[in-house]
Design an enzyme around this catalytic site. Structure first.
Site, PDB file in Angstrom:
ATOM      1  N   ARG A 170      13.870  10.964  14.515  1.00  0.00           N
ATOM      2  CA  ARG A 170      14.456  11.858  12.677  1.00  0.00           C
ATOM      3  C   ARG A 170      15.747  11.231  12.111  1.00  0.00           C
ATOM      4  O   ARG A 170      16.519  10.746  13.300  1.00  0.00           O
ATOM      5  CB  ARG A 170      14.448  13.026  12.945  1.00  0.00           C
ATOM      6  N   GLU A 221      -1.146  16.951 -15.257  1.00  0.00           N
ATOM      7  CA  GLU A 221      -2.637  16.835 -14.765  1.00  0.00           C
ATOM      8  C   GLU A 221      -2.600  18.457 -14.015  1.00  0.00           C
ATOM      9  O   GLU A 221      -2.061  19.460 -14.015  1.00  0.00           O
ATOM     10  CB  GLU A 221      -2.812  16.168 -13.680  1.00  0.00           C
ATOM     11  N   TYR A 270      -2.034   9.480   1.667  1.00  0.00           N
ATOM     12  CA  TYR A 270      -3.292  10.445   1.674  1.00  0.00           C
ATOM     13  C   TYR A 270      -4.704   9.897   0.884  1.00  0.00           C
ATOM     14  O   TYR A 270      -4.251   9.371  -0.445  1.00  0.00           O
ATOM     15  CB  TYR A 270      -3.459  11.114   1.929  1.00  0.00           C
ATOM     16  N   LYS A 282      -0.454   8.276  -4.087  1.00  0.00           N
ATOM     17  CA  LYS A 282      -0.887   9.694  -3.322  1.00  0.00           C
ATOM     18  C   LYS A 282      -0.098  10.288  -2.475  1.00  0.00           C
ATOM     19  O   LYS A 282      -0.876   9.676  -0.770  1.00  0.00           O
ATOM     20  CB  LYS A 282      -1.988   9.447  -3.318  1.00  0.00           C
ATOM     21  N   LEU A 320      -1.524  11.344 -11.090  1.00  0.00           N
ATOM     22  CA  LEU A 320      -2.337  10.453 -10.359  1.00  0.00           C
ATOM     23  C   LEU A 320      -3.008   9.685 -10.805  1.00  0.00           C
ATOM     24  O   LEU A 320      -4.182  10.520 -11.411  1.00  0.00           O
ATOM     25  CB  LEU A 320      -2.987  11.170  -8.815  1.00  0.00           C
ATOM     26  N   HIS A 333      16.955   9.701   8.697  1.00  0.00           N
ATOM     27  CA  HIS A 333      16.092   9.482   7.165  1.00  0.00           C
ATOM     28  C   HIS A 333      16.074   7.810   6.934  1.00  0.00           C
ATOM     29  O   HIS A 333      14.548   7.720   6.013  1.00  0.00           O
ATOM     30  CB  HIS A 333      17.232   9.942   6.324  1.00  0.00           C
TER      31      HIS A 333
END
Ligand code: PMP
Length: 286
Positions: free
Chosen positions: A100, A182, A33, A149, A207, A102
Site C-alpha cells: 500500500r 444524472e 468496471y 467508470k 457517465l 499512493h
C-alpha cells in the site's frame, strides 16, 4: 446450482471468489468496471461497453489485462457456466496488488473479476411501464471525472441511500448551480411540454451511459426530437415526463420527484413507447 465467478484467470464457485487485501481496488478504489445486460443469453451492446471500459482504463493508465477477444470469451463463459438467460454481468479491473502506497506501483498485474446475476427484464419492464418510480434530488458531491467508470462510488452510494430513506428508488443528482447531472446509477431524461426529449450532453460530469446512447438511437428511429443540453431541477419538475436509463433499469419512468408529481404522476406516452422500442432493440440481440 452455486454461482460461478471469474477471478484472475480461473472460474471459481462464488464462496471461493476472493481477491488479495493489498489489491488497489480494495485499498484505493483504484479500478474501473462495467455492467452489461444479458438478454436471452446475448450480451446487450457488448462492443460499446468494451469501448467505454478501454477508455476508462486508458484515462487511469491501467494496462488492459488482456485483448478484447479473450475478454469477450470470458464474459460469455461466465454467462454460460451460470446458465443465465436474462441477467446482468459485473466486471471489474483494478491496477492489481501492490504494497500500500499512493503512487502507481512500478510493477503490478491488473486484476480482473467477473460475476453475473439473474434478472427478470420482462417483469421489470412491465412494472416500469405500469407504475414508474419515485426519485429524490440529492446534491452531486462527486469528483470532476464522472465520465470515467471508476469503482469509487461512495458519493453515489450515499445519494442512493438517502433517496431510499426518503422512500424513493433513485437519487437525481443536482450540481451547485441547480442543474441535474444524472442519477446515482442512471442517466436522467425529461420530455418537455412541447414534446421534446431532453438529456444532458456528455461531459466530465456524467457517465456516458450505453443505454442512454441506445435509447437515443431508438428515439431517433421513431423520429422523436432530441435535445442534448443541461436542465435544472426546477425545469424538470415542470416537465411533461421524466425517466431514467441504465443497463439494469432499461428505461424507467420517474413519476414523482421530491414528493411532487411529474406530469399527471403516471408513466407518460413517450416513456412507454421508448420502453417498448428499447425492449425490441434488446430482443433483436443488438
Ligand atoms: N450513470 C451512472 C453514474 C451509472 O453508474 C450508470 C450505470 N453504471 C449509468 C449512468 C448508466 O449507464 P449504462 O446505461 O451504461 O448502464
Amino acid at each position: 446450482m452455486s454461482r460461478v465467478a471469474y477471478v484472475n484467470g480461473t472460474y471459481v464457485p462464488m464462496n471461493e471468489a476472493y481477491v488479495h487485501i493489498d489489491d488497489r481496488g480494495y485499498q484505493f478504489a483504484d479500478g474501473v468496471y462495467e455492467g452489461i445486460s444479458v438478454r436471452r443469453g446475448k450480451l446487450v451492446d457488448l462492443e460499446p461497453h468494451l469501448d467505454r471500459l478501454w477508455r476508462s482504463m486508458q484515462e487511469l493508465r491501467i494496462a488492459p489485462p488482456m485483448e478484447r477477444a479473450p475478454m469477450r470469451f470470458i464474459l460469455r463463459e461466465v454467462v454460460r457456466r451460470n446458465r443465465i438467460n436474462d441477467g446482468f454481468i459485473y466486471m471489474q479491473i483494478t491496477r492489481g496488488v501492490a504494497r500500500r502506497d499512493h503512487p502507481f506501483p512500478a510493477h503490478s498485474v491488473p486484476a480482473m473479476v467477473v460475476t453475473v446475476k439473474r434478472m427478470d427484464f420482462d417483469a421489470s419492464m412491465k412494472r416500469a411501464a405500469e407504475q414508474g418510480v419515485a426519485a429524490s434530488s440529492q446534491p452531486d458531491i462527486r469528483w470532476g471525472r464522472c465520465d470515467v467508470k471508476s469503482t469509487s462510488l461512495l458519493p453515489n452510494i450515499l445519494a442512493k441511500q438517502a433517496a431510499r430513506e426518503a422512500g424513493a428508488f433513485e437519487a437525481v443528482l443536482v450540481d451547485k448551480d441547480g442543474y441535474v447531472t444524472e442519477g446515482s446509477s442512471t442517466n436522467i431524461w425529461m420530455v418537455t411540454k412541447d414534446g421534446k426529449l431532453v438529456t444532458r450532453s456528455t461531459d466530465d460530469n456524467i457517465l456516458p451511459g450505453i443505454t442512454r446512447q441506445s435509447v437515443k438511437k431508438v428515439a431517433e428511429s421513431l423520429q422523436m426530437s432530441i435535445e442534448e443540453r443541461k436542465f435544472s431541477l426546477e425545469e424538470v419538475k415542470d416537465a411533461a415526463e421524466m425517466f431514467l436509463t441504465s443497463s439494469t433499469s432499461c428505461a424507467t419512468p420517474i413519476v414523482v420527484l421530491d414528493g411532487e408529481k411529474i406530469g399527471d404522476g403516471t408513466p407518460g406516452p413517450v416513456a412507454k413507447r421508448l420502453i417498448e422500442a428499447y425492449q425490441a432493440y434488446m430482443d433483436a440481440g443488438a
